[in-house]
Design a protein around this motif. Structure first.
Motif, PDB file in Angstrom:
ATOM      1  N   LEU A  84       0.831  -1.204   0.000  1.00  0.00           N
ATOM      2  CA  LEU A  84       0.000   0.000   0.000  1.00  0.00           C
ATOM      3  C   LEU A  84       0.868   1.258   0.000  1.00  0.00           C
ATOM      4  N   VAL A  85       1.881   1.292   0.871  1.00  0.00           N
ATOM      5  CA  VAL A  85       2.713   2.503   0.922  1.00  0.00           C
ATOM      6  C   VAL A  85       3.593   2.613  -0.328  1.00  0.00           C
ATOM      7  N   ALA A  86       4.025   1.479  -0.869  1.00  0.00           N
ATOM      8  CA  ALA A  86       4.828   1.521  -2.094  1.00  0.00           C
ATOM      9  C   ALA A  86       3.997   2.029  -3.266  1.00  0.00           C
ATOM     10  N   THR A  87       2.740   1.642  -3.314  1.00  0.00           N
ATOM     11  CA  THR A  87       1.865   2.124  -4.380  1.00  0.00           C
ATOM     12  C   THR A  87       1.663   3.631  -4.270  1.00  0.00           C
ATOM     13  N   HIS A  88       1.435   4.098  -3.056  1.00  0.00           N
ATOM     14  CA  HIS A  88       1.299   5.546  -2.849  1.00  0.00           C
ATOM     15  C   HIS A  88       2.557   6.268  -3.308  1.00  0.00           C
ATOM     16  N   ALA A  89       3.718   5.734  -2.941  1.00  0.00           N
ATOM     17  CA  ALA A  89       4.975   6.363  -3.334  1.00  0.00           C
ATOM     18  C   ALA A  89       5.139   6.362  -4.852  1.00  0.00           C
ATOM     19  N   ALA A  90       4.751   5.268  -5.504  1.00  0.00           N
ATOM     20  CA  ALA A  90       4.840   5.200  -6.966  1.00  0.00           C
ATOM     21  C   ALA A  90       3.956   6.261  -7.602  1.00  0.00           C
ATOM     22  N   LEU A  91       2.768   6.444  -7.054  1.00  0.00           N
ATOM     23  CA  LEU A  91       1.866   7.467  -7.580  1.00  0.00           C
ATOM     24  C   LEU A  91       2.437   8.875  -7.398  1.00  0.00           C
ATOM     25  N   GLU A  92       3.285   9.031  -6.386  1.00  0.00           N
ATOM     26  CA  GLU A  92       3.919  10.317  -6.121  1.00  0.00           C
ATOM     27  C   GLU A  92       5.203  10.499  -6.927  1.00  0.00           C
ATOM     28  N   GLY A  93       5.562   9.482  -7.735  1.00  0.00           N
ATOM     29  CA  GLY A  93       6.726   9.614  -8.595  1.00  0.00           C
ATOM     30  C   GLY A  93       8.020   9.065  -8.044  1.00  0.00           C
ATOM     31  N   ALA A  94       7.959   8.262  -6.983  1.00  0.00           N
ATOM     32  CA  ALA A  94       9.175   7.719  -6.389  1.00  0.00           C
ATOM     33  C   ALA A  94       9.882   6.765  -7.350  1.00  0.00           C
ATOM     34  N   ALA A  95      11.187   6.661  -7.214  1.00  0.00           N
ATOM     35  CA  ALA A  95      11.982   5.753  -8.038  1.00  0.00           C
ATOM     36  C   ALA A  95      11.759   4.308  -7.589  1.00  0.00           C
ATOM     37  N   GLU A  96      12.048   3.377  -8.483  1.00  0.00           N
ATOM     38  CA  GLU A  96      11.881   1.958  -8.157  1.00  0.00           C
ATOM     39  C   GLU A  96      12.730   1.554  -6.957  1.00  0.00           C
ATOM     40  N   THR A  97      13.914   2.114  -6.837  1.00  0.00           N
ATOM     41  CA  THR A  97      14.767   1.785  -5.687  1.00  0.00           C
ATOM     42  C   THR A  97      14.111   2.205  -4.376  1.00  0.00           C
ATOM     43  N   ASP A  98      13.407   3.328  -4.396  1.00  0.00           N
ATOM     44  CA  ASP A  98      12.697   3.779  -3.192  1.00  0.00           C
ATOM     45  C   ASP A  98      11.508   2.873  -2.889  1.00  0.00           C
ATOM     46  N   LEU A  99      10.843   2.404  -3.925  1.00  0.00           N
ATOM     47  CA  LEU A  99       9.733   1.474  -3.718  1.00  0.00           C
ATOM     48  C   LEU A  99      10.241   0.175  -3.098  1.00  0.00           C
ATOM     49  N   ALA A 100      11.390  -0.295  -3.566  1.00  0.00           N
ATOM     50  CA  ALA A 100      11.959  -1.527  -3.021  1.00  0.00           C
ATOM     51  C   ALA A 100      12.289  -1.376  -1.539  1.00  0.00           C
ATOM     52  N   VAL A 101      12.772  -0.199  -1.145  1.00  0.00           N
ATOM     53  CA  VAL A 101      13.061   0.060   0.270  1.00  0.00           C
ATOM     54  C   VAL A 101      11.777  -0.021   1.096  1.00  0.00           C
ATOM     55  N   LEU A 102      10.702   0.544   0.583  1.00  0.00           N
ATOM     56  CA  LEU A 102       9.422   0.487   1.295  1.00  0.00           C
ATOM     57  C   LEU A 102       8.906  -0.937   1.382  1.00  0.00           C
ATOM     58  N   LEU A 103       9.076  -1.708   0.325  1.00  0.00           N
ATOM     59  CA  LEU A 103       8.640  -3.104   0.334  1.00  0.00           C
ATOM     60  C   LEU A 103       9.456  -3.942   1.315  1.00  0.00           C
ATOM     61  N   ALA A 104      10.666  -3.504   1.625  1.00  0.00           N
ATOM     62  CA  ALA A 104      11.539  -4.241   2.535  1.00  0.00           C
ATOM     63  C   ALA A 104      11.367  -3.829   3.995  1.00  0.00           C
ATOM     64  N   GLU A 105      10.593  -2.793   4.265  1.00  0.00           N
ATOM     65  CA  GLU A 105      10.441  -2.265   5.632  1.00  0.00           C
ATOM     66  C   GLU A 105       9.817  -3.328   6.546  1.00  0.00           C
ATOM     67  N   ARG A 106      10.499  -3.601   7.678  1.00  0.00           N
ATOM     68  CA  ARG A 106      10.022  -4.614   8.619  1.00  0.00           C
ATOM     69  C   ARG A 106       9.628  -4.031   9.980  1.00  0.00           C
ATOM     70  N   ASP A 107       9.764  -2.739  10.143  1.00  0.00           N
ATOM     71  CA  ASP A 107       9.394  -2.079  11.394  1.00  0.00           C
ATOM     72  C   ASP A 107       7.915  -1.711  11.317  1.00  0.00           C
TER      73      ASP A 107
END
Length: 287
Positions: free
Chosen positions: A215-238
């Motif tokens: 969900l947060v990665a999708t929001h970031a993608a809609l805001e124009g985030a780079a794929e590397t930033d999306l991968a960081v969000l997908l990896a978040e474990r906290d």
């Protein structure tokens, strides 16, 4: 201070009920009963359709005989675009069923350019029915999303399964989300999303994506985030950090990320409450 729960529009219909699929593998008659109970429970606004296979439809007709017409919302998985017409007809013959979605597999031998014409011929743009096309995890991915762009058809992303290799890496999933957003194709996700937050399954050792990470990665993608930033969000474990990011997600993000399939509705509901994102009064009584 009490954490702020999410806007109900962010969670509405988020959880498709895939109870009959592994690892849940609930018998169909029990899945139907549990689904109807969830639809009457306090957390009902989170619950999407019951997901069944085309092969389950005859048994479903027997199980639901005598129930109120249109009382069971269904998403039906279909093995190919060529089979959609029959799937719609078979579902419409079940009086208790209300077809809300089709989830269509693209066979390996089928060229992606043929998918949309076959869907147009077989199902058209049926009112009230979302048609999701499963995106292959190979070099056909971007071509298929390009074919779906500008059509009424949506994408289905496979995010896991019963083997480790069925789970895309963070970078692969990030690229897929970015491509779907770039092409303007809304999507649902399915398989392997057993928890809200990215995790390692203690029983299998599988690295599993979290549905809130998507969900947060999708929001970031809609805001124009780079794929590397999306991968960081997908990896978040906290979980606490992720919960704060989720609170910044507007309801409009759900236009892109429509829903995800879960084998047990109770798990995502309970985890959302544990993270302070859902009113705990919605949790008691889960089966």
């Amino acid at each position: 201070m009490t954490p702020t729960v999410l806007d109900t529009a962010v969670l509405a219909g988020l959880c498709d009920d895939a109870a009959i699929f592994p690892p849940g593998s609930l018998p169909l008659h029990r899945a139907v009963a549990a689904h109807l109970a969830h639809r009457e429970a306090p957390h009902s606004t989170l619950v999407g359709p019951l997901v069944v296979r085309t092969a389950d439809l005859p048994a479903l007709a027997r199980i639901t005989a005598g129930r109120t017409p249109g009382s069971v919302d269904l998403a039906v998985t279909v093995p190919s675009p060529a089979a959609v017409r029959a799937a719609v007809a078979d579902t419409q013959r079940i009086e208790a069923a209300r077809l809300t979605a089709l989830e269509v597999v693209v066979p390996e031998a089928l060229h992606v350019a043929a998918v949309v014409p076959m869907l147009e011929e077989g199902v058209g743009d049926p009112e009230g029915v979302s048609v999701y096309v499963e995106v292959p995890r190979d070099d056909r991915r971007d071509d298929l999303l390009a074919e779906l762009a500008g059509t009424p058809y949506l994408a289905k992303l496979r995010t896991g399964g019963v083997r480790a290799d069925l789970y895309p890496s963070e970078s692969e999933l990030a690229a897929t989300i970015a491509s779907a957003v770039r092409h303007g194709v809304p999507f649902k996700a399915t398989a392997g999303l057993h928890h809200a937050v990215r995790n390692t399954d203690p029983a299998t050792g599988f690295e599993q994506h979290g549905f809130l990470n998507l969900l947060v990665a999708t929001h970031a993608a809609l805001e124009g985030a780079a794929e590397t930033d999306l991968a960081v969000l997908l990896a978040e474990r906290d979980g606490s950090r992720l919960a704060e990011l989720v609170r910044e997600v507007p309801p409009s993000t759900r236009e892109a990320f429509r829903s995800f399939g879960t084998c047990h509705i109770g798990e995502p509901v309970s985890e959302l409450a544990d993270l302070g994102l859902l009113d705990p009064d919605l949790v008691p009584g889960l089966s």
